[in-house]
Design an enzyme around this catalytic site. Structure first.
Site, PDB file in Angstrom:
ATOM      1  N   GLN A   1       0.834  -1.199   0.000  1.00 51.30           N
ATOM      2  CA  GLN A   1       0.000   0.000   0.000  1.00 51.30           C
ATOM      3  C   GLN A   1       0.870   1.250   0.000  1.00 51.30           C
ATOM      4  O   GLN A   1       1.762   1.389   0.832  1.00 51.30           O
ATOM      5  CB  GLN A   1      -0.897   0.003   1.242  1.00 51.30           C
ATOM      6  CG  GLN A   1      -1.707   1.265   1.425  1.00 51.30           C
ATOM      7  CD  GLN A   1      -2.330   1.329   2.813  1.00 51.30           C
ATOM      8  OE1 GLN A   1      -2.020   0.527   3.671  1.00 51.30           O
ATOM      9  NE2 GLN A   1      -3.193   2.295   3.029  1.00 51.30           N
ATOM     10  N   GLY A   2       0.595   2.169  -0.901  1.00 56.63           N
ATOM     11  CA  GLY A   2       1.341   3.419  -0.966  1.00 56.63           C
ATOM     12  C   GLY A   2       0.464   4.600  -0.611  1.00 56.63           C
ATOM     13  O   GLY A   2      -0.104   5.252  -1.500  1.00 56.63           O
ATOM     14  N   TYR A   3       0.352   4.871   0.657  1.00 55.95           N
ATOM     15  CA  TYR A   3      -0.471   5.988   1.127  1.00 55.95           C
ATOM     16  C   TYR A   3       0.386   7.059   1.794  1.00 55.95           C
ATOM     17  O   TYR A   3       0.471   8.182   1.340  1.00 55.95           O
ATOM     18  CB  TYR A   3      -1.529   5.470   2.119  1.00 55.95           C
ATOM     19  CG  TYR A   3      -2.879   5.188   1.497  1.00 55.95           C
ATOM     20  CD1 TYR A   3      -2.990   4.667   0.218  1.00 55.95           C
ATOM     21  CD2 TYR A   3      -4.053   5.422   2.199  1.00 55.95           C
ATOM     22  CE1 TYR A   3      -4.215   4.402  -0.349  1.00 55.95           C
ATOM     23  CE2 TYR A   3      -5.294   5.152   1.647  1.00 55.95           C
ATOM     24  CZ  TYR A   3      -5.373   4.648   0.368  1.00 55.95           C
ATOM     25  OH  TYR A   3      -6.605   4.395  -0.173  1.00 55.95           O
ATOM     26  N   SER A   4       1.020   6.709   2.918  1.00 55.28           N
ATOM     27  CA  SER A   4       1.753   7.701   3.715  1.00 55.28           C
ATOM     28  C   SER A   4       2.965   8.244   2.969  1.00 55.28           C
ATOM     29  O   SER A   4       3.590   7.544   2.168  1.00 55.28           O
ATOM     30  CB  SER A   4       2.210   7.078   5.036  1.00 55.28           C
ATOM     31  OG  SER A   4       1.103   6.740   5.835  1.00 55.28           O
TER      32      SER A   4
ATOM     33  N   SER B   1       4.596  -1.287   4.069  1.00 54.16           N
ATOM     34  CA  SER B   1       4.943  -2.584   4.654  1.00 54.16           C
ATOM     35  C   SER B   1       5.180  -3.634   3.577  1.00 54.16           C
ATOM     36  O   SER B   1       4.368  -3.799   2.661  1.00 54.16           O
ATOM     37  CB  SER B   1       3.821  -3.046   5.588  1.00 54.16           C
ATOM     38  OG  SER B   1       3.640  -2.143   6.648  1.00 54.16           O
TER      39      SER B   1
ATOM     40  N   GLU C   1      -8.860  -0.185   6.212  1.00 53.37           N
ATOM     41  CA  GLU C   1      -7.625  -0.345   6.968  1.00 53.37           C
ATOM     42  C   GLU C   1      -7.895  -0.273   8.466  1.00 53.37           C
ATOM     43  O   GLU C   1      -7.345  -1.048   9.252  1.00 53.37           O
ATOM     44  CB  GLU C   1      -6.613   0.730   6.573  1.00 53.37           C
ATOM     45  CG  GLU C   1      -5.278   0.585   7.301  1.00 53.37           C
ATOM     46  CD  GLU C   1      -4.264   1.636   6.883  1.00 53.37           C
ATOM     47  OE1 GLU C   1      -3.067   1.320   6.887  1.00 53.37           O
ATOM     48  OE2 GLU C   1      -4.662   2.769   6.574  1.00 53.37           O
TER      49      GLU C   1
ATOM     50  N   SER D   1      -2.603   8.251  13.361  1.00 53.86           N
ATOM     51  CA  SER D   1      -2.316   8.133  14.791  1.00 53.86           C
ATOM     52  C   SER D   1      -3.599   8.254  15.607  1.00 53.86           C
ATOM     53  O   SER D   1      -4.585   8.851  15.171  1.00 53.86           O
ATOM     54  CB  SER D   1      -1.324   9.216  15.225  1.00 53.86           C
ATOM     55  OG  SER D   1      -1.956  10.480  15.269  1.00 53.86           O
ATOM     56  N   ASN D   2      -3.573   7.682  16.797  1.00 56.11           N
ATOM     57  CA  ASN D   2      -4.778   7.703  17.633  1.00 56.11           C
ATOM     58  C   ASN D   2      -5.185   9.114  18.032  1.00 56.11           C
ATOM     59  O   ASN D   2      -6.365   9.377  18.274  1.00 56.11           O
ATOM     60  CB  ASN D   2      -4.561   6.832  18.874  1.00 56.11           C
ATOM     61  CG  ASN D   2      -4.618   5.349  18.535  1.00 56.11           C
ATOM     62  OD1 ASN D   2      -4.678   4.976  17.357  1.00 56.11           O
ATOM     63  ND2 ASN D   2      -4.610   4.512  19.541  1.00 56.11           N
ATOM     64  N   GLU D   3      -4.216  10.008  18.107  1.00 57.72           N
ATOM     65  CA  GLU D   3      -4.565  11.398  18.384  1.00 57.72           C
ATOM     66  C   GLU D   3      -5.399  11.980  17.250  1.00 57.72           C
ATOM     67  O   GLU D   3      -6.398  12.679  17.475  1.00 57.72           O
ATOM     68  CB  GLU D   3      -3.296  12.232  18.604  1.00 57.72           C
ATOM     69  CG  GLU D   3      -2.561  11.932  19.905  1.00 57.72           C
ATOM     70  CD  GLU D   3      -1.835  10.587  19.884  1.00 57.72           C
ATOM     71  OE1 GLU D   3      -1.576  10.045  20.975  1.00 57.72           O
ATOM     72  OE2 GLU D   3      -1.532  10.085  18.777  1.00 57.72           O
TER      73      GLU D   3
END
Length: 763
Positions: A504-507, A539, A622, A746-748
């Site tokens: 996967q190419g997202y970030s 990943s 995801e 992130s969870n934030e």
């Protein structure tokens, strides 16, 4: 605040009608008016109002029509009780009607049923059940002729004020008994004690009280089973009432912080308060998920003592803890005004305090849940995992796993990649088990949310820890929905066969959780896109054959409006992969560079500049993937073996943490199934999916923390421990849990999303 029940659940028409009728009934009075009117005033509620509730069919809701009831189930009772909790209704619907009615209904005396239950359903009487909630009461029943003489007491009896009769548990010469004792019984003295919520505890003192044989509701052979069944049904009902209390408290607090201003702005715009509110929302929706699941289990398996006990204790443990946590948090959101009696929010806290303590608190029910469910797995788990044309039996699946999954791969120190486990993928493909979440017409298993979790739990139990197949979980469903027919024919079969591995190419380095700020560009030249840029945290990119990625195709458009979704062959010239070593010494993360990479226009999924729609869909997939309970369940399954090796499994403090973690995971499973079922119905999940991601990743970290602490000095040795069932490397588990709350947004950021899109707090 968005009503998530409308997004996630499918209430029946009867349940909708019951909910709306109850909401309308309570809305006729000003908020908390009747509670304030009756608090501290015997009997604690208006008997005329009690009869009005009877007229609506509420007192006999779960009684058969032959006894004057409505013939409905626990699921319907839960709907009604949630509305009672929201209204802080002083009427003891559970304690004064449902609980004693369930005891009478399932007892042995048809004469007592026929005398008392129709009168209860008509609102002519109020009953209560006295069973010794604190465990310190002693009530003896000595035989006298065909009847008994009662001596002793029962304290903390809810619904006792104003009760016309009591279902009383006593210890007889041959074992436990359930007896029907009328309020005017000679030798009975009933007194009351005020509670903090404005209601009353009752205390029954019996001295030489003679009861006839006709007053025996259940004898020694069945009394305990009848009592526990009634109590467990009431625990689920009371959990639903607690759900209503905390849900309304949160809504009230959100309204307050959205209008209360400090420092020139509404305090609901402060991130610290938004994050606190998001955490309270998660507690409410976890409780709702468990209550829905437990009520359904009670209706389906109410005669199965083990299943009912686990369902009831799971619901009561979560509801008791969450109600206290949420209402305390709401006091904090209100600030100083929340500590005054004139502010209604304190009434919700007091109601939660009563409901959390009655019928057993959270700690008691965590212990009870673990005792009933057994160590390692739920003892009441059904034998059939999946039905349909090719049913999967649990025992047959376990045998197949033992025969086909290599023993040396069980419980590896780090998750194994798809390339390493290609032989295992081939076996799953031959069985048709690669894609449990896909529709059958596209080669999937078409399993329900519950069936997917049940199947995965057996894989986890066997120690199958492989990298998630992102093509199966994320890309496949997206292609099924948005892809062309040619893309479906080309891509889907090769995902299933394992012929093509995907990453996967997202970030990107400058666009992590802020995905809309991505800078990788794709310029259309003829029939090809020319891609330039960089992706990170891809990943297993070093093993992948293809990549699905987001690219910017219109740099002049608004951030979300100029993005497209492409599929690219990793062998294309211009793609370079650089591996990143992590804290655990592994290198599954990668940087992926694109230098004038040419991608055929036919590899565009969906329309040009329409990628953000698919991006959100894929992010939802995801977060569903990350929110799968397996993230925490797999390491949790090793905790007990580690504790036994360390001699800690009998330690009370360690067991308390273990029991809480187990329910943190099992309760998340209920919410996970609830969300997956939305997808199965062909509907979209929204921002609420972030709740799954937050809860499971932080539960996974709590599991890893306890694992490292349990291992002691051995946990920081860079070596695996030899334990029954396979080796365990506590430090690697600890390291691998760290990024769980970061990747996938992130969870934030997830809390920010919930605050804005679900709680509708100001910016």
């Amino acid at each position: 605040m968005i009503d998530l029940t409308e997004r996630l659940d499918e209430p029946t028409e009867v349940q909708r009608m019951l909910r709306d009728a109850a909401a309308g009934f309570f809305a006729a009075d000003a908020e908390t008016q009747r509670l304030r009117e009756w608090r501290g005033k015997l009997p604690g509620h208006d008997r005329a109002r009690w009869q009005r509730m009877a007229g609506l069919g509420w007192l006999g809701l779960c009684l058969p029509e032959a006894l004057g009831g409505s013939g409905l189930g626990v699921a319907e009772a839960a709907v009604l009780l949630e509305q009672c909790g929201r209204a802080l209704a002083p009427e003891p619907l559970v304690a004064g009607a449902l609980l004693p009615a369930w005891a009478l209904l399932h007892g042995d005396s048809s004469a007592l049923r026929e005398r008392w239950l129709p009168a209860l359903a008509r609102g002519e009487v109020q009953l209560a059940l006295a069973a010794g909630d604190d465990g310190g009461d002693v009530l003896r029943a000595a035989a006298r002729g065909a009847g008994y003489v009662l001596d002793g007491r029962r304290r903390f009896v809810a619904g006792a004020a104003g009760a016309d009769a009591f279902v009383v548990a006593a210890q007889g010469p041959q074992g436990p008994l359930l007896l029907l004792v009328e309020a005017n019984q000679r030798g009975l003295q009933a007194t009351t004690q005020p509670r903090v919520d404005g209601g009353f505890w009752g205390e029954l003192r019996l001295e030489g009280a003679e009861v006839a044989a006709a007053q025996v509701l259940a004898g020694p052979a069945r009394a305990q089973a009848v009592l526990e069944r009634a109590l467990d049904l009431a625990r689920i009902a009371e959990s639903a009432e607690l759900l209503g209390v905390m849900a309304k408290a949160l809504e009230t607090s959100l309204a307050y912080i959205s209008m209360r201003e400090q420092f020139g702005r509404a305090i609901g715009g402060f991130q610290a308060l938004q994050h606190r509110a998001a955490d309270l929302l998660i507690q409410v929706e976890l409780t709702r998920s468990v209550v829905l699941q437990s009520a359904a289990a009670a209706d389906a398996h109410g005669s199965d003592a083990r299943r009912l006990a686990t369902a009831a204790s799971q619901a009561k443990a979560r509801a008791s803890a969450a109600a206290i946590e949420v209402t305390k948090g709401c006091i904090q959101l209100h600030g100083g005004i929340g500590y005054t009696d004139e502010c209604n929010i304190g009434l919700y806290l007091k109601k939660a305090m009563f409901g959390a303590a009655w019928l057993g608190n959270a700690a008691l029910h965590r212990r009870r849940y673990n005792e009933w469910a057994g160590d390692g797995e739920e003892a009441s788990a059904p034998e059939l995992i999946a039905g349909g044309e090719q049913p999967i039996r649990r025992d047959e699946l376990r045998r197949w796993l033992a025969e086909n999954f290599p023993h040396e791969w069980r419980f590896p120190a780090s998750r194994m990649s798809l390339k390493e486990t290609r032989a295992w993928h081939d076996k799953l493909y031959q069985k048709g088990w690669v894609a449990p979440n896909w529709p059958k017409e596209h080669g999937g298993m078409g399993l329900s949310g519950y069936e997917q979790v049940a199947l995965q739990s057996e894989f986890d139990r066997h120690g199958i820890v492989t990298a998630p197949n992102m093509a199966v979980i994320m890309l496949g469903p997206l292609i099924i929905r948005f892809g062309t027919e040619a893309q479906k024919r080309e891509v889907l079969p090769r995902i299933l066969s394992g012929e093509v591995r995907w990453c996967q190419g997202y970030s990107e380095p400058s666009a992590g959780s802020d995905l809309a700020s991505l800078r990788t560009t794709a310029v259309l030249e003829g029939d090809e896109f020319v891609v330039n840029g960089q992706k990170i945290w891809t990943s297993f990119a070093h093993e992948a054959d293809w990549i699905f990625l987001l690219v910017r195709t219109d740099p002049k458009a608004k951030k979300q409006e100029g993005i497209s979704f492409l599929l690219a062959d990793m062998r294309t010239p211009g793609i370079t992969v650089k591996r990143i070593r992590n804290l655990g010494g592994n290198a599954e993360f990668c940087e992926t560079f694109f230098d004038n990479v040419r991608v055929p226009k036919a590899n565009l999924v969906g329309g040009l500049n329409q990628g953000w729609t698919m991006a959100k869909s894929l992010l939802g997939s995801e977060r569903i993937m990350i929110g799968n309970p397996r993230g925490a369940r797999a390491p949790f399954s090793r905790l007990l073996a580690l504790a036994r090796a360390a001699g800690l499994d009998g330690d009370g403090a360690w067991r308390a943490r273990y029991e809480q973690l187990r329910l943190d995971i099992d309760d998340l499973e209920a919410m996970f199934v609830r969300c997956v079922e939305v997808l199965r119905r062909g509907r979209e999940l929204g921002a609420e999916v972030s709740m799954l991601k937050i809860w499971i990743t932080e539960a996974q970290q709590r599991v890893a923390d306890l694992m490292l602490e349990t291992a002691g000095a051995a946990g920081v040795a860079d070596a695996s421990l030899d334990l029954p069932g396979g080796a365990l490397h506590p430090a690697h588990v600890f390291f691998s849990a760290r990024p769980a709350s970061i990747y996938g947004g992130s969870n934030e950021i997830q809390r920010n999303i919930l605050a804005k899109a679900v709680l509708e707090l100001p910016g």
